[in-house]
Design a protein around this motif. Sequence first.
Motif, short mmCIF file in Angstrom:
data_model
loop_
_atom_site.label_atom_id
_atom_site.label_comp_id
_atom_site.label_asym_id
_atom_site.label_seq_id
_atom_site.Cartn_x
_atom_site.Cartn_y
_atom_site.Cartn_z
N PRO A 124 11.88 -5.49 -11.17
CA PRO A 124 12.89 -4.60 -9.94
C PRO A 124 11.21 -4.18 -8.90
CG PRO A 124 12.25 -2.98 -11.53
CD PRO A 124 11.64 -4.98 -11.96
N SER A 125 12.04 -4.99 -7.28
CA SER A 125 11.25 -3.99 -6.77
C SER A 125 12.29 -3.35 -5.77
CB SER A 125 11.16 -5.40 -6.21
OG SER A 125 10.19 -6.25 -6.18
N ALA A 173 16.63 3.84 -11.95
CA ALA A 173 15.31 3.77 -12.50
C ALA A 173 14.12 3.22 -13.30
CB ALA A 173 15.49 5.77 -11.92
N LEU A 174 15.69 3.91 -14.17
CA LEU A 174 15.62 3.34 -16.28
C LEU A 174 14.76 2.46 -15.87
CD1 LEU A 174 18.11 4.75 -17.70
CD2 LEU A 174 16.04 5.79 -18.80
N VAL A 175 15.26 0.73 -15.12
CA VAL A 175 15.05 -0.04 -14.98
C VAL A 175 13.57 -0.32 -14.44
CG1 VAL A 175 14.57 -2.60 -14.42
CG2 VAL A 175 16.87 -1.03 -15.10
N THR A 176 12.99 0.26 -13.21
CA THR A 176 11.72 -0.09 -12.63
C THR A 176 10.93 1.00 -13.74
OG1 THR A 176 12.75 1.01 -10.62
CG2 THR A 176 10.47 1.43 -10.99
N ASP A 234 1.06 -1.17 -0.29
CA ASP A 234 -0.43 -0.02 0.37
C ASP A 234 0.74 1.61 0.24
OD1 ASP A 234 -2.31 1.59 0.13
OD2 ASP A 234 -2.56 1.29 2.26
N GLY A 235 1.25 1.80 -1.06
CA GLY A 235 1.68 3.21 -0.77
C GLY A 235 3.04 2.60 -1.75
N ASN A 236 4.11 2.04 -2.39
CA ASN A 236 5.17 1.53 -3.29
C ASN A 236 6.28 2.68 -3.66
OD1 ASN A 236 7.02 -0.12 -3.89
ND2 ASN A 236 6.09 -1.52 -5.33
N PRO A 237 7.29 2.87 -2.78
CA PRO A 237 7.47 4.36 -3.31
C PRO A 237 8.63 3.70 -4.37
CG PRO A 237 8.47 3.06 -0.93
CD PRO A 237 7.36 2.58 -1.36
N ALA A 238 8.37 2.55 -5.27
CA ALA A 238 8.33 2.46 -7.13
C ALA A 238 8.28 2.91 -7.46
CB ALA A 238 8.56 1.44 -6.90
N PRO A 247 6.44 -3.28 -10.11
CA PRO A 247 7.45 -3.03 -9.40
C PRO A 247 7.03 -3.10 -7.94
CG PRO A 247 6.75 -0.92 -9.56
CD PRO A 247 6.70 -0.97 -10.75
N GLY A 248 7.37 -4.47 -8.16
CA GLY A 248 7.02 -4.97 -6.71
C GLY A 248 7.76 -4.21 -5.54
#
Length: 268
Positions: free
Chosen positions: A210-211, A132-135, A39-43, A264-265
């Motif tokens: 990515p996670s 960041a780019l991969v995310t 809940d609210g993934n910083p990713a 993203p996980g």
Amino acid sequence: MRARLQAVLATAALVLAGSALAQDSTMDEIAKYREMLADGNPAELFELKGEALWKKARGPKNASLEQCDMGLGPGKLDGAYAQLPRYFPDTRKVMDVESRLVHCMVSLQGFKEEDVTRQWFSRPGKESDIEALVTYIGAKSNGMKIDVPARHPEEARMAKVGEYIFYRRSGPQDFSCSICHGQNDKRIRLQDLGNLTTQAGAGVAMSTWPSYRVSQGAMWTMQRRLIDCMRQARWPEPKYLSDSVIALQVYLQKNASGTVMQTPGIKR
């Protein structure tokens, strides 16, 4: 004597039953913890940064990455991550998302490889553009199925190499990936160890990268995850973007094919 033995066996059964119940309860709590994390993934912040970097003109050639071909054509990212690693005719190599991204940063933007890979993972106070780019690229495959059939001869060869690495025992502890991840129902401390030789196990392992790692406060890519696994197994640490890491990804993604991406996980 027989009565005493029966009493001992009954006590042991109660202990085992209590242990199983406690274990189930613990796993339930871990599942709840993971739900709260989601809940609210910083990713999402890294995804936004990655999008800005993808579209921004940078480097000696003052160019963006919008013409980078991740396998589906220049600039086409929807579903691309879910089909990587794959063979690229222009480099005559099987590449994963990170090696292909670095190739584009060098060929399109004019960066030197050693410069763009110097900060390939985040350190305290220093975020990684690559992460960041991969995310951002990974998020474009969210909800799509992993599809790495490894039909091209080079892809098939890399899958075989990856399988060999998965089962190869190495390092001072004579360890292999398969010792932890080659059977069902294995666990280390409170961490379930998926059987990566099956679609179900490999799918769970591969679909959420990515996670964002809460304990690290950083995004982790699959390259970092696998290199760190090798480090923990006390193997000689492979070089970033090495063929061995890419081959292992081909093998695992091939096993996971058909699994829906959830990226993203977020991890502990």
